[in-house]
Scaffold this motif. Structure first.
Motif, PDB file in Angstrom:
ATOM      1  N   GLU A 198      69.271 -40.413   9.890  1.00  0.00           N
ATOM      2  CA  GLU A 198      70.595 -40.994   9.627  1.00  0.00           C
ATOM      3  C   GLU A 198      70.859 -41.095   8.120  1.00  0.00           C
ATOM      4  O   GLU A 198      71.964 -40.783   7.645  1.00  0.00           O
ATOM      5  CB  GLU A 198      70.669 -42.375  10.276  1.00  0.00           C
ATOM      6  CG  GLU A 198      70.704 -42.324  11.812  1.00  0.00           C
ATOM      7  CD  GLU A 198      70.723 -43.705  12.416  1.00  0.00           C
ATOM      8  OE1 GLU A 198      70.598 -44.679  11.646  1.00  0.00           O
ATOM      9  OE2 GLU A 198      70.890 -43.814  13.660  1.00  0.00           O
ATOM     10  N   ARG A 199      69.857 -41.543   7.367  1.00  0.00           N
ATOM     11  CA  ARG A 199      70.007 -41.622   5.917  1.00  0.00           C
ATOM     12  C   ARG A 199      70.257 -40.245   5.319  1.00  0.00           C
ATOM     13  O   ARG A 199      71.084 -40.069   4.421  1.00  0.00           O
ATOM     14  CB  ARG A 199      68.748 -42.232   5.297  1.00  0.00           C
ATOM     15  CG  ARG A 199      68.527 -43.689   5.656  1.00  0.00           C
ATOM     16  CD  ARG A 199      69.556 -44.584   4.986  1.00  0.00           C
ATOM     17  NE  ARG A 199      69.266 -45.990   5.232  1.00  0.00           N
ATOM     18  CZ  ARG A 199      69.978 -46.992   4.766  1.00  0.00           C
ATOM     19  NH1 ARG A 199      71.055 -46.726   4.030  1.00  0.00           N
ATOM     20  NH2 ARG A 199      69.658 -48.234   5.037  1.00  0.00           N
ATOM     21  N   THR A 200      69.555 -39.270   5.838  1.00  0.00           N
ATOM     22  CA  THR A 200      69.749 -37.902   5.344  1.00  0.00           C
ATOM     23  C   THR A 200      71.158 -37.417   5.629  1.00  0.00           C
ATOM     24  O   THR A 200      71.790 -36.751   4.790  1.00  0.00           O
ATOM     25  CB  THR A 200      68.721 -36.964   5.992  1.00  0.00           C
ATOM     26  OG1 THR A 200      67.401 -37.469   5.761  1.00  0.00           O
ATOM     27  CG2 THR A 200      68.825 -35.572   5.431  1.00  0.00           C
ATOM     28  N   GLN A 201      71.660 -37.739   6.801  1.00  0.00           N
ATOM     29  CA  GLN A 201      73.030 -37.355   7.137  1.00  0.00           C
ATOM     30  C   GLN A 201      74.033 -38.026   6.204  1.00  0.00           C
ATOM     31  O   GLN A 201      75.028 -37.403   5.770  1.00  0.00           O
ATOM     32  CB  GLN A 201      73.329 -37.740   8.594  1.00  0.00           C
ATOM     33  CG  GLN A 201      72.543 -36.936   9.627  1.00  0.00           C
ATOM     34  CD  GLN A 201      72.979 -35.492   9.678  1.00  0.00           C
ATOM     35  OE1 GLN A 201      74.114 -35.164   9.338  1.00  0.00           O
ATOM     36  NE2 GLN A 201      72.058 -34.614  10.081  1.00  0.00           N
TER      37      GLN A 201
ATOM     38  N   GLN B 245      75.237 -38.079  -9.056  1.00  0.00           N
ATOM     39  CA  GLN B 245      73.773 -37.951  -9.090  1.00  0.00           C
ATOM     40  C   GLN B 245      73.119 -39.312  -9.074  1.00  0.00           C
ATOM     41  O   GLN B 245      72.086 -39.527  -8.421  1.00  0.00           O
ATOM     42  CB  GLN B 245      73.358 -37.163 -10.343  1.00  0.00           C
ATOM     43  CG  GLN B 245      71.866 -36.879 -10.415  1.00  0.00           C
ATOM     44  CD  GLN B 245      71.404 -35.945  -9.321  1.00  0.00           C
ATOM     45  OE1 GLN B 245      72.214 -35.190  -8.781  1.00  0.00           O
ATOM     46  NE2 GLN B 245      70.131 -36.017  -8.976  1.00  0.00           N
ATOM     47  N   ARG B 246      73.713 -40.218  -9.838  1.00  0.00           N
ATOM     48  CA  ARG B 246      73.167 -41.577  -9.850  1.00  0.00           C
ATOM     49  C   ARG B 246      73.227 -42.213  -8.453  1.00  0.00           C
ATOM     50  O   ARG B 246      72.257 -42.823  -7.988  1.00  0.00           O
ATOM     51  CB  ARG B 246      73.946 -42.429 -10.856  1.00  0.00           C
ATOM     52  CG  ARG B 246      73.357 -43.838 -11.046  1.00  0.00           C
ATOM     53  CD  ARG B 246      74.185 -44.618 -12.042  1.00  0.00           C
ATOM     54  NE  ARG B 246      75.504 -44.914 -11.521  1.00  0.00           N
ATOM     55  CZ  ARG B 246      75.763 -45.941 -10.684  1.00  0.00           C
ATOM     56  NH1 ARG B 246      74.807 -46.734 -10.306  1.00  0.00           N
ATOM     57  NH2 ARG B 246      76.993 -46.153 -10.274  1.00  0.00           N
ATOM     58  N   LEU B 247      74.422 -42.047  -7.815  1.00  0.00           N
ATOM     59  CA  LEU B 247      74.548 -42.584  -6.446  1.00  0.00           C
ATOM     60  C   LEU B 247      73.540 -41.936  -5.476  1.00  0.00           C
ATOM     61  O   LEU B 247      72.963 -42.595  -4.614  1.00  0.00           O
ATOM     62  CB  LEU B 247      75.977 -42.375  -5.943  1.00  0.00           C
ATOM     63  CG  LEU B 247      77.065 -43.174  -6.664  1.00  0.00           C
ATOM     64  CD1 LEU B 247      78.449 -42.790  -6.163  1.00  0.00           C
ATOM     65  CD2 LEU B 247      76.833 -44.685  -6.479  1.00  0.00           C
ATOM     66  N   LYS B 248      73.398 -40.627  -5.690  1.00  0.00           N
ATOM     67  CA  LYS B 248      72.463 -39.913  -4.804  1.00  0.00           C
ATOM     68  C   LYS B 248      71.047 -40.434  -4.988  1.00  0.00           C
ATOM     69  O   LYS B 248      70.309 -40.671  -4.026  1.00  0.00           O
ATOM     70  CB  LYS B 248      72.507 -38.418  -5.110  1.00  0.00           C
ATOM     71  CG  LYS B 248      71.532 -37.599  -4.281  1.00  0.00           C
ATOM     72  CD  LYS B 248      71.618 -36.140  -4.652  1.00  0.00           C
ATOM     73  CE  LYS B 248      70.609 -35.330  -3.852  1.00  0.00           C
ATOM     74  NZ  LYS B 248      70.633 -33.899  -4.203  1.00  0.00           N
ATOM     75  N   LEU B 249      70.660 -40.605  -6.274  1.00  0.00           N
ATOM     76  CA  LEU B 249      69.321 -41.096  -6.530  1.00  0.00           C
ATOM     77  C   LEU B 249      69.142 -42.505  -5.991  1.00  0.00           C
ATOM     78  O   LEU B 249      68.086 -42.865  -5.456  1.00  0.00           O
ATOM     79  CB  LEU B 249      69.035 -41.061  -8.045  1.00  0.00           C
ATOM     80  CG  LEU B 249      68.930 -39.666  -8.668  1.00  0.00           C
ATOM     81  CD1 LEU B 249      68.768 -39.770 -10.163  1.00  0.00           C
ATOM     82  CD2 LEU B 249      67.766 -38.904  -8.057  1.00  0.00           C
ATOM     83  N   ILE B 250      70.204 -43.299  -6.175  1.00  0.00           N
ATOM     84  CA  ILE B 250      70.125 -44.671  -5.661  1.00  0.00           C
ATOM     85  C   ILE B 250      69.976 -44.661  -4.146  1.00  0.00           C
ATOM     86  O   ILE B 250      69.160 -45.378  -3.569  1.00  0.00           O
ATOM     87  CB  ILE B 250      71.370 -45.476  -6.106  1.00  0.00           C
ATOM     88  CG1 ILE B 250      71.330 -45.684  -7.638  1.00  0.00           C
ATOM     89  CG2 ILE B 250      71.423 -46.822  -5.378  1.00  0.00           C
ATOM     90  CD1 ILE B 250      72.597 -46.297  -8.213  1.00  0.00           C
ATOM     91  N   MET B 251      70.807 -43.790  -3.472  1.00  0.00           N
ATOM     92  CA  MET B 251      70.741 -43.719  -2.003  1.00  0.00           C
ATOM     93  C   MET B 251      69.380 -43.192  -1.528  1.00  0.00           C
ATOM     94  O   MET B 251      68.810 -43.690  -0.542  1.00  0.00           O
ATOM     95  CB  MET B 251      71.870 -42.815  -1.485  1.00  0.00           C
ATOM     96  CG  MET B 251      73.264 -43.372  -1.716  1.00  0.00           C
ATOM     97  SD  MET B 251      73.557 -44.915  -0.812  1.00  0.00           S
ATOM     98  CE  MET B 251      73.576 -44.271   0.843  1.00  0.00           C
ATOM     99  N   GLU B 252      68.905 -42.192  -2.277  1.00  0.00           N
ATOM    100  CA  GLU B 252      67.594 -41.653  -1.891  1.00  0.00           C
ATOM    101  C   GLU B 252      66.498 -42.700  -2.076  1.00  0.00           C
ATOM    102  O   GLU B 252      65.582 -42.825  -1.251  1.00  0.00           O
ATOM    103  CB  GLU B 252      67.262 -40.415  -2.717  1.00  0.00           C
ATOM    104  CG  GLU B 252      68.084 -39.194  -2.335  1.00  0.00           C
ATOM    105  CD  GLU B 252      67.741 -38.001  -3.215  1.00  0.00           C
ATOM    106  OE1 GLU B 252      67.019 -38.206  -4.213  1.00  0.00           O
ATOM    107  OE2 GLU B 252      68.207 -36.881  -2.908  1.00  0.00           O
ATOM    108  N   ALA B 253      66.610 -43.423  -3.208  1.00  0.00           N
ATOM    109  CA  ALA B 253      65.619 -44.464  -3.443  1.00  0.00           C
ATOM    110  C   ALA B 253      65.697 -45.547  -2.374  1.00  0.00           C
ATOM    111  O   ALA B 253      64.676 -46.033  -1.876  1.00  0.00           O
ATOM    112  CB  ALA B 253      65.823 -45.061  -4.839  1.00  0.00           C
ATOM    113  N   GLU B 254      66.953 -45.912  -2.036  1.00  0.00           N
ATOM    114  CA  GLU B 254      67.114 -46.919  -0.991  1.00  0.00           C
ATOM    115  C   GLU B 254      66.569 -46.409   0.348  1.00  0.00           C
ATOM    116  O   GLU B 254      65.923 -47.144   1.104  1.00  0.00           O
ATOM    117  CB  GLU B 254      68.584 -47.321  -0.856  1.00  0.00           C
ATOM    118  CG  GLU B 254      69.116 -48.095  -2.059  1.00  0.00           C
ATOM    119  CD  GLU B 254      70.602 -48.416  -1.906  1.00  0.00           C
ATOM    120  OE1 GLU B 254      71.193 -47.916  -0.924  1.00  0.00           O
ATOM    121  OE2 GLU B 254      71.147 -49.168  -2.736  1.00  0.00           O
ATOM    122  N   ALA B 255      66.882 -45.123   0.643  1.00  0.00           N
ATOM    123  CA  ALA B 255      66.389 -44.543   1.914  1.00  0.00           C
ATOM    124  C   ALA B 255      64.867 -44.496   1.941  1.00  0.00           C
ATOM    125  O   ALA B 255      64.231 -44.808   2.958  1.00  0.00           O
ATOM    126  CB  ALA B 255      66.968 -43.149   2.113  1.00  0.00           C
TER     127      ALA B 255
END
Length: 424
Positions: free
Chosen positions: A260-263, A301-311
């Motif tokens: 789900e996080r990946t989606q 990119q920042r949001l992506k990194l944040i989301m990836e870190a959160e995931a």
């Protein structure tokens, strides 16, 4: 004229055209009156009481013998019938019986004279066979066949046979007394043996019962141990399976959340792409559009990194919860797992080490990217060559990751590429 006769009678026709005479035993014949003559002869069985009184035996002992003989004229044999007709035609049955009786008595006397009293008295069958044999050979010439001969009685007037009987009786009585005494002795011996065998059998039976009871108790104890062992193994296996199932369920849940996080990340990337296209279409000034695009890319990119870190953090948290939930179940099977893992390391050696290293690669990637996750803002300036933005940042991280196999080979001496090629 026809004449008939029964099976116990024979007819003899003589006269005109009957030379020699015709003999018919049981049948019919045509006789021409006046010029032919018919005569009949009986074929009935004659019973003779052959008595020989006071005949001296070979040892000079006078005895009287009585025998019973059965004889008849043989009608089936033409030669014997012809001989009988020549000798007895016109005679009555009594006359024929008297002739045969005198012949038999003479042979009986002759045989008695050649035997002893003991031979006649003790072996009557042999005496009867001798009389039958001698009489048959003589009477057959008369057309008479001896059907049977049996010795009926043997006696004497001198008490010779009685004396023989007394000696035999005394011997028999003596043997009877000896046999009775021996039987009593044997009975006492057998009774003693039977009592001994009875006692032995009783003791043996008690011993066998004790052995059987002991074997039963031992087997029952062994069966109880086996049953309890199997029951304990079954309960442990059930608990282990329950723990594995729960762990697998938690891992599946975690995998679903990761997906789900990946989606969500993919959707955000698609949204960033759409906004980039929209910015390219609406911004007039290339410099401002480029600046605006770079800022947005940096922001994305920042949001992506944040989301990836959160995931990743969420994934690590859930994984930790699943591992904490399975600690109790894993603890029971830890000894077995460690033994199997040791066997696997001993068997696969480099492959097992590479497998451990590959499991740790995500953690290494996390540690490498952690400083980027802690950065509040990243400003990137592109020279126009190569990738820019998030792709450039991700490429830097991947470049660091590609250097890890060389570092692992230098530290451990194991080449990941060679081991994977061999196992493949």
């Amino acid at each position: 004229m026809f004449y008939t006769c029964g099976p116990n009678e024979a007819m003899v026709v003589s006269g005109f055209c009957r030379s020699p005479p015709m003999m018919i035993a049981g049948g019919r014949v045509f006789v021409i009156p006046c010029i032919q003559q018919i005569q009949r002869i009986s074929l009935n069985t004659l019973t003779l009481n052959v008595k020989s009184d006071k005949v001296y035996t070979r040892h000079g002992v006078p005895i009287s013998v009585t025998g019973i003989a059965q004889m008849k004229i043989q009608g089936q044999n033409k030669q014997m019938l012809a001989a009988a007709c020549q000798m007895f035609m016109g005679k009555s049955e009594g006359e024929i019986a008297q002739i045969a009786l005198e012949t038999l008595e003479g042979h009986q006397r002759a045989i008695i004279a050649h035997l002893t009293v003991e031979e006649i008295y003790k072996d009557r069958k042999k005496f009867s066979e001798q009389v039958f044999k001698v009489a048959s050979s003589d009477l057959v010439n008369m057309g008479i066949s001896v059907v049977s001969y049996t010795l009926k009685d043997v006696h004497d007037d001198q008490d010779y046979l009685h004396s023989l009987g007394k000696a035999r009786t005394a011997q028999v009585q003596k043997d009877a007394r000896i046999g009775e005494a021996q039987n009593k002795r044997d009975a006492v011996i057998r009774e003693a043996h039977a009592m001994q065998e009875k006692v032995s059998a009783q003791y043996k039976n008690e011993i066998d019962m004790a052995k059987a009871q002991r074997d039963y108790e031992l087997k029952k104890a062994a069966y109880d141990i086996e049953v309890n062992t199997k029951k304990a193994e079954s309960e442990m296996a059930y608990q282990l399976q329950v723990a594995k199932t729960k762990q697998r369920i938690e891992e599946e849940k975690m995998q679903v959340q990761v997906v789900e996080r990946t989606q969500q990340i993919m959707l955000q990337e698609q949204e960033i792409t759409r906004r980039e296209k929209e910015l390219e279409a609406k911004v007039k000034k290339p410099a401002e559009a480029e600046k605006y695009r770079l800022e947005k890319l940096a922001e994305a990119q920042r949001l992506k990194l944040i989301m990836e870190a959160e995931a990743e953090a969420e994934s690590i948290r859930m994984r930790g919860e699943a591992e904490a939930f399975a600690v109790e179940a894993k603890g029971r099977a830890e000894a077995e797992q460690m033994a199997k893992k040791a066997e696997a390391f001993q068997q696969y050696k480099d492959g097992a080490m590479v497998d451990m290293l590959l499991e740790k690669l995500p953690l290494m990637a996390e540690e490498i990217s952690k400083p980027l996750c802690e950065a509040n803002k990243v400003t990137m300036v592109s020279s126009g060559l190569g990738e820019v933005g998030a792709a450039k940042l991700s490429g830097e991280v991947l470049d660091i990751m590609t250097r890890l196999p060389d570092a692992v080979e230098k530290l451990t001496g194991v080449s990941i590429s060679q081991v994977t090629s061999r196992t493949g």
